[in-house]
Design a protein around this motif. Structure first.
Motif, mmCIF file in Angstrom:
data_model
loop_
_atom_site.group_PDB
_atom_site.id
_atom_site.type_symbol
_atom_site.label_atom_id
_atom_site.label_comp_id
_atom_site.label_asym_id
_atom_site.label_seq_id
_atom_site.Cartn_x
_atom_site.Cartn_y
_atom_site.Cartn_z
ATOM 1 N N HIS A 247 3.098 -15.079 -0.884
ATOM 2 C CA HIS A 247 3.367 -14.473 -2.205
ATOM 3 C C HIS A 247 3.152 -15.356 -3.325
ATOM 4 N N THR B 68 5.170 -5.561 -6.501
ATOM 5 C CA THR B 68 5.899 -6.782 -6.264
ATOM 6 C C THR B 68 7.429 -6.259 -5.835
ATOM 7 N N ASP C 153 3.236 -7.062 4.430
ATOM 8 C CA ASP C 153 1.840 -7.723 4.554
ATOM 9 C C ASP C 153 0.719 -6.545 3.825
ATOM 10 N N HIS D 159 1.334 -6.982 0.227
ATOM 11 C CA HIS D 159 0.803 -8.202 -0.374
ATOM 12 C C HIS D 159 -0.848 -8.071 -0.291
#
Length: 205
Positions: A71, A89, A127, A130
């Motif tokens: 991150h 986020t 993930d 992300h």
């Protein structure tokens, strides 16, 4: 979120993220313990019973720490965030905050495929968010203080993609052998060491 936050400095978002990661890591250890009033034999038995909990704690601590590092790398050089970045986020943080739950399942029912499946799915979900966030920022260089090196973006993309692939593979293995599925996660050690070596070689070049 107001208009100022929707297109503003990423500082507050990073502060929130650091807080959520810290709380998630702290919550992992709450289920590890030995109750009071045990005789010597019961105490030794209780200590043995904490081994799966400690192993699950060590695994999740490592996984969450890697998520936090990813991150921070994704947000390196970001000077402005928009509504999409904020929403992605927040979704990612919500999934990170959930990690103590699959960790407890893994400690208590690690021999059952459902526990391995839920744990792997939680890691894949974080993930995947992300990766989406990384690709979104890569497509909007105006949000960065300076252009991100393409090699760094490729390596981080490969890191996240391979992590997702390993945990997806373990989801398939879970119903064949939960133990084999968990050993599959050790592939990530080799993957991350290889990518770190590649990153170091690119930096030196």
């Amino acid at each position: 979120m107001g208009e100022h936050d929707a297109a503003g400095d990423p500082g507050r978002l990073l502060a929130l993220s650091d807080g959520v990661f810290a709380i998630a890591v702290t919550l992992l250890v709450l289920d590890v313990g030995v109750r009071d009033g045990l005789d010597p034999a019961g105490f030794r038995r209780a200590l043995r019973q904490t081994v799966p909990e400690l192993l699950a704690y060590a695994l999740s601590f490592t996984v969450i720490a890697a998520m936090w590092r990813d991150h921070r790398r994704i947000f390196a050089g970001v000077r402005r965030v928009d509504e999409v970045v904020i929403r992605l986020t927040v979704v990612g943080l919500g999934l990170v905050a959930l990690m103590p739950f699959p960790t407890t399942l893994l400690a208590d029912y690690g021999g059952r495929p459902q526990a391995v499946l839920i744990y792997s799915g939680a890691v894949v979900a974080v993930d995947a968010v992300h990766l989406w966030l990384l690709r979104y920022l890569a497509s909007r260089p105006g949000m960065l203080a300076a252009p991100r090196p393409k090699a760094e973006t490729r390596l981080l993309t490969a890191d996240l993609t391979l992590t997702i692939a390993v945990f997806v593979l373990s989801m398939g293995l879970a119903y064949v052998s939960p133990t084999a599925a968990k050993w599959c996660w050790l592939l990530l050690v080799a993957v991350r060491l290889g990518l770190r070596w590649a990153r170091g070689g690119r930096s030196a070049a």
